[in-house]
Design an enzyme around this catalytic site. Structure first.
Site, short mmCIF file in Angstrom:
data_model
loop_
_atom_site.label_atom_id
_atom_site.label_comp_id
_atom_site.label_asym_id
_atom_site.label_seq_id
_atom_site.Cartn_x
_atom_site.Cartn_y
_atom_site.Cartn_z
N SER A 443 0.76 -0.95 -0.08
CA SER A 443 0.00 0.11 -0.05
C SER A 443 0.91 1.32 0.25
O SER A 443 0.15 2.47 -0.19
CB SER A 443 -1.05 0.21 1.30
OG SER A 443 -0.18 -0.24 2.44
N HIS A 464 -3.26 -3.35 -5.71
CA HIS A 464 -3.68 -2.77 -4.59
C HIS A 464 -5.11 -3.11 -4.18
O HIS A 464 -6.01 -2.39 -4.67
CB HIS A 464 -3.35 -1.23 -4.57
CG HIS A 464 -3.52 -0.80 -3.33
ND1 HIS A 464 -3.78 0.57 -3.05
CD2 HIS A 464 -3.07 -1.34 -2.03
CE1 HIS A 464 -3.81 0.92 -1.81
NE2 HIS A 464 -3.64 -0.08 -1.27
N GLU A 476 -6.61 -1.03 -7.27
CA GLU A 476 -5.71 -0.24 -7.96
C GLU A 476 -4.74 -1.00 -8.85
O GLU A 476 -4.12 -1.75 -7.92
CB GLU A 476 -5.15 0.98 -7.07
CG GLU A 476 -5.85 2.16 -6.78
CD GLU A 476 -5.27 3.18 -5.86
OE1 GLU A 476 -5.35 4.35 -6.00
OE2 GLU A 476 -4.48 2.60 -4.90
N ASN A 514 -5.27 6.69 -1.49
CA ASN A 514 -4.60 6.96 -0.28
C ASN A 514 -4.25 8.17 -0.10
O ASN A 514 -4.28 8.92 1.10
CB ASN A 514 -3.67 5.62 -0.01
CG ASN A 514 -4.10 4.29 0.55
OD1 ASN A 514 -5.40 4.33 0.73
ND2 ASN A 514 -3.38 3.54 0.66
P1 NAD Z 1 -0.40 -9.01 7.83
O1 NAD Z 1 0.38 -8.78 8.85
O2 NAD Z 1 -1.99 -9.30 8.50
O3 NAD Z 1 -0.27 -10.32 6.90
C1 NAD Z 1 1.02 -10.43 6.66
C2 NAD Z 1 1.37 -12.02 6.46
O4 NAD Z 1 2.52 -12.25 5.53
C3 NAD Z 1 1.56 -12.62 7.65
O5 NAD Z 1 0.62 -13.82 7.83
C4 NAD Z 1 2.94 -13.34 7.71
O6 NAD Z 1 2.97 -14.27 8.34
C5 NAD Z 1 3.03 -13.29 6.06
N1 NAD Z 1 4.44 -13.36 5.78
C6 NAD Z 1 5.62 -12.64 6.29
N2 NAD Z 1 6.79 -13.11 5.79
C7 NAD Z 1 6.44 -14.16 4.97
C8 NAD Z 1 7.20 -14.82 4.18
N3 NAD Z 1 8.41 -14.57 4.06
N4 NAD Z 1 6.46 -15.83 3.41
C9 NAD Z 1 5.23 -15.95 3.65
N5 NAD Z 1 4.19 -15.03 4.27
C10 NAD Z 1 5.20 -14.32 4.99
O7 NAD Z 1 -0.60 -7.62 6.81
P2 NAD Z 1 -1.54 -7.25 6.04
O8 NAD Z 1 -2.38 -6.01 6.75
O9 NAD Z 1 -2.33 -8.41 5.26
O10 NAD Z 1 -0.59 -6.38 4.92
C11 NAD Z 1 -0.04 -7.31 4.05
C12 NAD Z 1 0.07 -6.38 2.61
O11 NAD Z 1 -0.97 -5.72 2.16
C13 NAD Z 1 1.10 -5.21 3.18
O12 NAD Z 1 1.80 -4.99 2.04
C14 NAD Z 1 0.33 -4.12 3.15
O13 NAD Z 1 0.79 -2.86 2.95
C15 NAD Z 1 -0.76 -4.31 2.19
N6 NAD Z 1 -2.28 -3.69 2.23
C16 NAD Z 1 -2.72 -3.68 3.62
C17 NAD Z 1 -3.89 -3.01 3.62
C18 NAD Z 1 -4.64 -3.12 4.93
O14 NAD Z 1 -5.58 -2.50 5.29
N7 NAD Z 1 -3.88 -3.83 6.01
C19 NAD Z 1 -4.56 -2.62 2.72
C20 NAD Z 1 -3.98 -2.56 1.31
C21 NAD Z 1 -2.52 -3.10 1.39
#
Ligand code: NAD
Length: 733
Positions: A443, A464, A476, A514
């Site tokens: 993001s 995204h 996006e 965003n």
């Molecule tokens: P989260 O912490 O809930 O999930 C991340 C997951 O990735 C965890 O389950 C972790 O165990 C796993 N992980 C970490 N390293 C890993 C690896 N080497 N191999 C496999 N799995 C691995 O985070 P999230 O909120 O789901 O965010 C994930 C991505 O999505 C980020 O890049 C974030 O910026 C993006 N994002 C988040 C949102 C939001 O609202 N939370 C919105 C849009 C985009």
């Protein structure tokens, strides 16, 4: 009869069957030609003594989606031309007569003296359902695909072909108003229970049952044309009416903040119409309809939420030279909050999902989210146990990257950390085929930077999602500097497969949505720091047309996340890139008070275990001295909250991050709920004209600071008297 859109035949019992099946279209749509043919059918049925009555059905997999909205758009253009050439009065007369042609046609059908029955299978919405309502009898198929309803309100219109009058005479006034306000698609049994249909039958029996109804002496007089007809709620001026109308007015204000003229027109049409006989009532409805059809709100909403959204969904931005992608198996890496949602929507669309996390247990936890979501659907009667089993069988949780072999697309949603992402990219690329497209759901991290860790930057792209993934309709797609057209085509094909709307943006901090959301939230924080009572800020947001106030929104996304992003921006771009007042408020909440947002039940609001959320009383101390509410210019608060987002959108557009006004508008409504009645962020500017908008920005800049300064590109547009849409049309020509 020589017909193109209908097949017309009469059986040995003298019962006619008009099967609507417009050639070359996947769905029947009401056009002037269809109306002309239906008119001839009514005349024939009425005049031919050998015909007892007529059943109307569809030859397609669905009944019809309703009137062609572009036809209604065309009426507006014709009005403008006539007003210029022959004056307002003549233009208005033409417009009124034209916009009620469907009303008169349906009324003619209803009063022609022969019984008409509608046999409906599949989608039957808007003007098409109004046709069914004008028929004397309605039978719906019990199929999963069958839906009826009047969704006009969703594009700033209301059912203007008799819908408000017939619905209000079929059910209690309160229920009718609710149905017309919500515009929901209704399932067959529910429709029958509501009184909208007479019967529900198997798909292959609806026509026979409709014919049997006619053969059995079905009446050709609608209930409201019977001399002793009484509306279900009785008279408007009655004790029952007095229990209905004052609250209805209050509900209208609560739900719309008076921003949607079409919703008000529904109230007026029903209120006035119920006091009149049907023909006059229809005329009242027509008068309101003609007015609403010419309203800027309807024009903006039809353009963004129907025309532009349809074009984007059909792949307006897809490179035409690239063939369709085969997307049978999709890898999702990271089974956290976002990855779990991405796995669900992908499996729901019928694709196989390989869900990878650091361990199989973590991946299984992500899969459990799908179990929860389908189970909720089953509880609501929207899915069957078999659907759940099939969907879950499509998701394979694993801790092993090798399982990604054979995937057609991989999307990563691991921690927002460039180092972790780089490791994941290397591991994924070692496991997948050389042609496979890789997408990141980051993001905040630039795609171009992340792509440096990839061996195939031309196959690297941003997809995204917004949270919660299963609810949010926008995606996006981010083009890095090296992203190639094949990656773009695959990403668009994927978004289409999961039935979401894509916008394509170029790589820049915050992308598009965003940045605008950030501007909205920032404005709320700064108002708080000025001493505006928090409740006024929140109300100003909602009354301006946003789904939630800026403080509420910040609680949803996480107050700590806002502080984290602010700190990262400061570290990368220097102190001047962030607002110190905002930093003080966020740090005070997160670091001083441990208030992280909804996630720990403490943010700008308190979230008690029982009962609704409440603004945190400590906010006043945190923010500083409070202004006297009486001295606050509330209209200006509303204006600031919208202008802050719109000027940011104009900046994003001027920088070439978003390149198509349709994407900015649709993206702003679907992505962050920007006041839909405006048609979106750029339509909001076009609506008042760039020149006036620039003047407004300058006034706000002088009073509130440089964040309102209009970008040069917008000033140039204002100076030439241009419009965002004018410019796009010129480009396209
Ligand atoms: P989260 O912490 O809930 O999930 C991340 C997951 O990735 C965890 O389950 C972790 O165990 C796993 N992980 C970490 N390293 C890993 C690896 N080497 N191999 C496999 N799995 C691995 O985070 P999230 O909120 O789901 O965010 C994930 C991505 O999505 C980020 O890049 C974030 O910026 C993006 N994002 C988040 C949102 C939001 O609202 N939370 C919105 C849009 C985009």
């Amino acid at each position: 009869m020589d017909l193109t859109h209908f097949r017309f035949e009469t059986d040995s019992d003298g019962i006619a069957l008009a099967t609507w099946d417009s050639p070359g279209r996947s769905m029947n749509v009401i056009t002037p030609e269809v109306m002309a043919e239906l008119d001839r059918i009514v005349d024939t049925v009425a005049a031919d003594a050998a015909i007892k009555g007529c059943v109307i059905t569809s030859g397609k997999d669905s009944f019809s989606g309703g009137a062609d909205l572009t036809m209604l758009q065309g009426l507006g253009a014709e009005y403008a031309r006539l007003a210029r050439e022959r004056g307002e009065e003549e233009a208005m007369r033409f417009f009124f007569e034209e916009s009620r042609r469907l009303t008169l046609l349906y009324r003619k059908l209803e009063t022609c003296g022969k019984p008409f029955a509608a046999a409906v299978h599949g989608t039957c919405l808007g003007g098409a359902f109004e046709l069914a309502l004008a028929c004397h009898h309605r039978i719906l198929s019990d199929d999963d695909k069958t839906r009826v309803g009047l969704p006009e309100i969703k594009v700033g219109l209301f059912p203007g072909a008799g819908g408000t009058q017939r619905v209000a005479r079929l059910m209690q006034t309160g229920d009718a108003l609710q149905m017309l306000f919500k515009g929901e698609q209704i399932r067959p049994l529910m429709a029958r229970n509501m009184g909208l249909a007479h019967a529900v039958a198997k798909r292959d029996e609806i026509v026979d049952q409709a014919k049997a109804w006619i053969k059995g002496g079905g009446s050709a007089v609608a209930p409201w044309d019977q001399p002793k007809f009484k509306a279900p709620s009785g008279k408007v001026y009655s004790p029952a009416g007095m229990m209905t109308w004052p609250p209805a007015n209050a509900i209208y204000r609560r739900e719309t903040h008076d921003n949607y003229p079409a919703a008000k027109a529904i109230l007026q049409s029903v209120y006035e119409g119920l006091q009149l006989p049907m023909d006059l009532a229809l005329k009242v409805e027509s008068r309101y309809f003609a007015r609403i059809l010419r309203s800027p709100e309807a024009a903006a909403m039809i353009r963004s939420l129907f025309v532009s959204m349809g074009e984007l969904n059909k792949g307006a931005r897809r490179p035409a030279a690239i063939g369709p992608s085969s997307l049978k198996r999709v890898g999702v890496v990271g089974a956290g909050f976002m990855g779990a949602g991405i796995a669900y929507v992908t499996a729901l669309a019928g694709m196989e999902v390989v869900l990878v996390d650091q361990s199989v247990e973590a991946a299984e936890k992500g899969k459990a989210y799908s179990h929860k979501l389908v189970s909720d659907q089953i509880m609501k009667g929207r899915a069957k146990t078999a659907d759940r089993d099939a969907l879950l069988a499509r998701i394979t949780p694993t801790g092993d990257y090798a399982a990604l072999a054979g995937c057609d697309l991989v999307i990563e949603a691991v921690f927002e950390d460039p180092k972790v992402k780089a490791e994941v990219i290397a591991k994924v690329e070692a496991a997948i085929g050389p042609e496979v497209i890789f997408a990141s759901n980051t993001s905040t991290l630039p795609i171009t930077g992340l792509a440096k860790a990839s061996q195939r930057p031309d196959q690297f792209i941003g997809i995204h999602f917004f949270s919660p993934v299963e609810k949010m309709l926008l995606v996006e797609i981010i083009m890095g500097k090296a992203t190639g057209e094949r990656a773009l085509a695959a990403a668009l094909d994927y978004v289409r497969a999961i039935k979401k709307t894509p916008i394509v943006v170029n790589d820049a901090r915050g992308f598009f949505a965003n940045r605008c959301v950030g501007a909205y939230i920032l404005e709320g924080h700064l108002m708080l720091a000025e001493g505006v009572p928090a409740v006024m800020i929140e109300n100003a947001g909602r009354q301006a047309g946003m789904p939630v106030g800026p403080l509420s929104l910040n609680d949803e996304v996480g107050v700590d996340l806002a502080l984290k992003i602010l700190k990262a921006t400061k570290a990368q771009l220097g102190d001047a890139a962030v607002n110190p007042v905002q930093e003080r408020i966020l740090a005070g909440l997160v670091e001083g008070e441990g208030r992280l947002g909804r996630k720990n039940r403490k943010g700008f609001y308190d979230y008690p275990e029982a009962g609704p959320k409440r603004l945190w009383p400590g906010l006043a101390d945190l923010a500083g001295p409070r202004l006297d509410p009486e001295a606050v210019d509330f209209a200006e608060l509303k204006q600031r909250l919208l202008v802050a987002q719109a000027v940011e959108a104009a900046r994003v557009y001027g920088e070439g991050v978003v390149t198509d006004p349709r994407e900015a508008d649709v993206g702003s409504i679907l992505g962050f709920g920007f006041a839909p009645f405006t048609g979106g962020v750029l339509s909001y500017i076009d609506g008042m004209g760039a020149r006036r908008f620039v003047e407004l920005c300058r006034r706000l800049e002088a009073k509130h600071g440089a964040r309102f300064a209009p970008p040069d590109s917008l000033i140039a547009l204002a100076e030439t008297g241009g419009r965002f849409y004018g410019r796009a049309e010129k480009q396209a020509a």
